[in-house]
Design a protein around this motif. Structure first.
Motif, PDB file in Angstrom:
ATOM      1  N   ALA A 176       0.818  -1.216   0.000  1.00 53.37           N
ATOM      2  CA  ALA A 176       0.000   0.000   0.000  1.00 53.37           C
ATOM      3  C   ALA A 176       0.851   1.265   0.000  1.00 53.37           C
ATOM      4  O   ALA A 176       0.546   2.232  -0.704  1.00 53.37           O
ATOM      5  CB  ALA A 176      -0.937  -0.018   1.205  1.00 53.37           C
ATOM      6  N   SER A 177       1.940   1.284   0.796  1.00 53.51           N
ATOM      7  CA  SER A 177       2.809   2.479   0.846  1.00 53.51           C
ATOM      8  C   SER A 177       3.468   2.727  -0.503  1.00 53.51           C
ATOM      9  O   SER A 177       3.558   3.863  -0.976  1.00 53.51           O
ATOM     10  CB  SER A 177       3.889   2.305   1.919  1.00 53.51           C
ATOM     11  OG  SER A 177       3.316   2.116   3.184  1.00 53.51           O
ATOM     12  N   SER A 178       3.915   1.663  -1.141  1.00 53.19           N
ATOM     13  CA  SER A 178       4.557   1.761  -2.449  1.00 53.19           C
ATOM     14  C   SER A 178       3.599   2.332  -3.498  1.00 53.19           C
ATOM     15  O   SER A 178       4.004   3.023  -4.429  1.00 53.19           O
ATOM     16  CB  SER A 178       5.057   0.380  -2.870  1.00 53.19           C
ATOM     17  OG  SER A 178       5.602   0.412  -4.154  1.00 53.19           O
ATOM     18  N   GLN A 179       2.308   2.043  -3.321  1.00 54.15           N
ATOM     19  CA  GLN A 179       1.307   2.532  -4.285  1.00 54.15           C
ATOM     20  C   GLN A 179       1.114   4.048  -4.218  1.00 54.15           C
ATOM     21  O   GLN A 179       0.548   4.648  -5.132  1.00 54.15           O
ATOM     22  CB  GLN A 179      -0.033   1.836  -4.039  1.00 54.15           C
ATOM     23  CG  GLN A 179      -0.021   0.355  -4.374  1.00 54.15           C
ATOM     24  CD  GLN A 179      -1.396  -0.277  -4.344  1.00 54.15           C
ATOM     25  OE1 GLN A 179      -2.393   0.355  -4.690  1.00 54.15           O
ATOM     26  NE2 GLN A 179      -1.455  -1.533  -3.951  1.00 54.15           N
ATOM     27  N   LEU A 180       1.587   4.668  -3.151  1.00 59.34           N
ATOM     28  CA  LEU A 180       1.432   6.122  -3.013  1.00 59.34           C
ATOM     29  C   LEU A 180       2.479   6.901  -3.808  1.00 59.34           C
ATOM     30  O   LEU A 180       2.294   8.065  -4.114  1.00 59.34           O
ATOM     31  CB  LEU A 180       1.538   6.528  -1.536  1.00 59.34           C
ATOM     32  CG  LEU A 180       0.465   5.954  -0.594  1.00 59.34           C
ATOM     33  CD1 LEU A 180       0.784   6.330   0.844  1.00 59.34           C
ATOM     34  CD2 LEU A 180      -0.923   6.433  -0.987  1.00 59.34           C
ATOM     35  N   VAL A 181       3.588   6.236  -4.164  1.00 60.10           N
ATOM     36  CA  VAL A 181       4.735   6.940  -4.759  1.00 60.10           C
ATOM     37  C   VAL A 181       4.397   7.502  -6.143  1.00 60.10           C
ATOM     38  O   VAL A 181       4.643   8.680  -6.420  1.00 60.10           O
ATOM     39  CB  VAL A 181       5.978   6.024  -4.828  1.00 60.10           C
ATOM     40  CG1 VAL A 181       7.142   6.728  -5.519  1.00 60.10           C
ATOM     41  CG2 VAL A 181       6.397   5.582  -3.429  1.00 60.10           C
ATOM     42  N   ALA A 182       3.851   6.653  -7.027  1.00 63.02           N
ATOM     43  CA  ALA A 182       3.533   7.114  -8.393  1.00 63.02           C
ATOM     44  C   ALA A 182       2.518   8.263  -8.356  1.00 63.02           C
ATOM     45  O   ALA A 182       2.636   9.236  -9.113  1.00 63.02           O
ATOM     46  CB  ALA A 182       3.006   5.950  -9.232  1.00 63.02           C
ATOM     47  N   GLU A 183       1.541   8.166  -7.458  1.00 61.64           N
ATOM     48  CA  GLU A 183       0.524   9.227  -7.344  1.00 61.64           C
ATOM     49  C   GLU A 183       1.151  10.535  -6.855  1.00 61.64           C
ATOM     50  O   GLU A 183       0.719  11.630  -7.240  1.00 61.64           O
ATOM     51  CB  GLU A 183      -0.589   8.781  -6.385  1.00 61.64           C
ATOM     52  CG  GLU A 183      -1.471   7.691  -6.992  1.00 61.64           C
ATOM     53  CD  GLU A 183      -2.458   7.088  -6.002  1.00 61.64           C
ATOM     54  OE1 GLU A 183      -2.569   7.607  -4.870  1.00 61.64           O
ATOM     55  OE2 GLU A 183      -3.108   6.092  -6.360  1.00 61.64           O
ATOM     56  N   PHE A 184       2.163  10.423  -6.015  1.00 58.02           N
ATOM     57  CA  PHE A 184       2.848  11.588  -5.453  1.00 58.02           C
ATOM     58  C   PHE A 184       3.522  12.425  -6.543  1.00 58.02           C
ATOM     59  O   PHE A 184       3.742  13.621  -6.382  1.00 58.02           O
ATOM     60  CB  PHE A 184       3.891  11.106  -4.433  1.00 58.02           C
ATOM     61  CG  PHE A 184       4.126  12.043  -3.281  1.00 58.02           C
ATOM     62  CD1 PHE A 184       3.174  12.201  -2.281  1.00 58.02           C
ATOM     63  CD2 PHE A 184       5.310  12.763  -3.167  1.00 58.02           C
ATOM     64  CE1 PHE A 184       3.393  13.056  -1.200  1.00 58.02           C
ATOM     65  CE2 PHE A 184       5.546  13.617  -2.095  1.00 58.02           C
ATOM     66  CZ  PHE A 184       4.586  13.764  -1.110  1.00 58.02           C
ATOM     67  N   LEU A 185       3.857  11.770  -7.659  1.00 59.81           N
ATOM     68  CA  LEU A 185       4.581  12.441  -8.751  1.00 59.81           C
ATOM     69  C   LEU A 185       3.680  13.362  -9.583  1.00 59.81           C
ATOM     70  O   LEU A 185       4.168  14.165 -10.383  1.00 59.81           O
ATOM     71  CB  LEU A 185       5.253  11.386  -9.649  1.00 59.81           C
ATOM     72  CG  LEU A 185       6.262  11.855 -10.694  1.00 59.81           C
ATOM     73  CD1 LEU A 185       7.377  12.707 -10.090  1.00 59.81           C
ATOM     74  CD2 LEU A 185       6.863  10.666 -11.431  1.00 59.81           C
ATOM     75  N   GLU A 186       2.365  13.257  -9.398  1.00 59.70           N
ATOM     76  CA  GLU A 186       1.397  14.136 -10.086  1.00 59.70           C
ATOM     77  C   GLU A 186       1.540  14.085 -11.607  1.00 59.70           C
ATOM     78  O   GLU A 186       1.647  15.107 -12.281  1.00 59.70           O
ATOM     79  CB  GLU A 186       1.545  15.593  -9.584  1.00 59.70           C
ATOM     80  CG  GLU A 186       1.272  15.737  -8.097  1.00 59.70           C
ATOM     81  CD  GLU A 186       1.445  17.164  -7.571  1.00 59.70           C
ATOM     82  OE1 GLU A 186       1.914  18.048  -8.335  1.00 59.70           O
ATOM     83  OE2 GLU A 186       1.119  17.395  -6.392  1.00 59.70           O
TER      84      GLU A 186
END
Length: 405
Positions: A211-221
């Protein structure tokens, strides 16, 4: 619970490979489970979970069993005996278990559990580093959380399906999952199982991704149509997520120094239906220099200590060395400075690690912004620290930086 000789012996063989031959636990378990086609899912679970358990608690069990590395066959059985005794498993009448001192094992467990480095089964240097970087209270909670078995989390591949449709498809294959609140594409499995055998996996409907790893790509906007460079792509977990977020529009250049990982990425991209990925092996400095000033977005999923993912890689506790972390911190600084040059004016980049150490995370970003020529062209937009003790998922860090136009 009744112990079966062939399963116990397979477990011993696996532990020997990991402890004495320096092999990676996940690879050893994968190979071990192929040994006997007659083993059912319970047999396989027993081997995998017992091996991971004994790897995770190696220091504690070795101290209780009074054995030192390298572990010969007899000493591996002593570790196994400690594991079985503490779990209340009745030991069979085998020569290896003769004269097991059950009361002494439990007594030593109780006394050693009062000392954190034994209770959490970690090397002295790691305990000292954790306290130095995070403080006693936070480290105490964090290392306890990192010793829990990691849940299995899936990311629905929105190029082919939705989270709800995936959940339904898995249910048809008798795999029950629950959506995770606050995570757009994540499903958590109710029970561990081999999801790679499902039709849903073969159809490319999901990837296994914490779940934490899934936040990274979204963080890049990212947005469809952009030019994105994933600089440390590896086998492409986050690259595939970027492709889904970009709806297959635009271009993702996936670079890595390991060509074999990029081959795996190609295979995964085909299954996922991700067509906008261009893998490029970094076989010379030219590959990166050609990209300078060309990308709307850059992801630096940096090499790190992996201290945030010990729950899924417990053998890392025994492979990591303090000198390696010192070298790594220098490498991370070089990577940020070099790869940040790929961002074009007005573009953004994310620096991310699966570590919980500030020296690998916010201090790296701070150093880059304050002390490098390239860093002075950027500003910090936002950062996020994820602790396993607060979320139940992997420990992660991510910082979004913007290059001044």
């Amino acid at each position: 619970m009744r112990l079966h000789r062939n399963l116990v012996f397979a477990t011993m063989d696996a532990l020997n490979e990991i402890f004495n031959n320096g092999k990676y636990a996940d690879k050893v378990i994968e190979q071990t489970l192929k040994r006997d086609k007659r083993w059912g899912s319970r047999d396989r679970s027993f081997i995998a979970e017992t091996v991971y358990d004994i790897v995770r608690w190696k220091r504690l069990y070795a101290e209780i069993a009074e054995v030192k590395e390298p572990f010969d066959r007899e000493n591996l059985f002593r570790l196994f005996t400690v594991w079985a005794t503490l779990r209340g498993i009745t030991l069979p009448d085998w020569p290896q278990f003769e004269g097991t001192p059950t009361r002494r094992i439990k007594g030593k467990f109780d006394s050693l559990s009062k000392i954190r480095k034994y209770r959490e089964s970690i090397p002295d240097w790691m305990d000292e580093l954790g306290v130095k970087e995070l403080g006693e209270k936070v480290w105490e909670k964090e290392i306890a959380a990192l010793n829990l078995q990691a849940p299995v989390i899936l990311r629905a591949n929105t190029l082919k399906t939705t989270k709800d449709k995936l959940r339904s498809a898995l249910k048809d294959e008798e795999i029950i999952s629950e959506p995770l609140k606050g995570y757009k594409s994540a499903l958590k499995l109710e029970e561990r199982g081999n999801v790679f055998r499902t039709q849903a996996f073969k159809n490319g409907f999901f990837e296994v991704q914490d779940a934490s790893s899934q936040l990274v790509a979204e963080f890049l906007e990212v947005e469809p149509g952009m030019r994105v460079v994933d600089t440390c792509a590896g086998a492409g977990g986050k690259t595939l997520h970027l492709a889904a977020l970009m709806e297959n529009k635009g271009q993702i250049i996936a670079t890595d120094i390991y060509g074999n990982k990029l081959k795996e990425l190609k295979r995964r991209a085909k299954r996922a239906g991700a067509h906008n990925i261009d893998p490029r092996a970094i076989d010379s400095t030219k590959v990166i220099k050609k990209l300078y000033g060309t990308a709307d977005r850059v992801l630096i999923d940096s090499p790190c200590s992996g201290l945030g993912v010990l729950s899924r890689n417990p053998d890392a506790k025994w492979k990591l060395q303090p000198e390696f972390i010192d070298r790594l911190i220098k490498t991370q600084a070089q990577i940020i400075e070099t790869y940040s040059r790929i961002v074009k004016p007005g573009g953004k980049m994310v620096y991310a690690t699966c570590s919980v150490l500030p020296s690998e995370n916010e201090k790296q970003v701070e150093n880059f912004l304050k002390n490098t020529e390239e860093g002075k062209k950027f500003k910090l937009v936002k950062e996020q620290k994820i602790l396993s003790s607060e979320t139940g998922f992997d420990g992660f860090y991510m910082a979004l930086l913007e290059k001044k136009a």
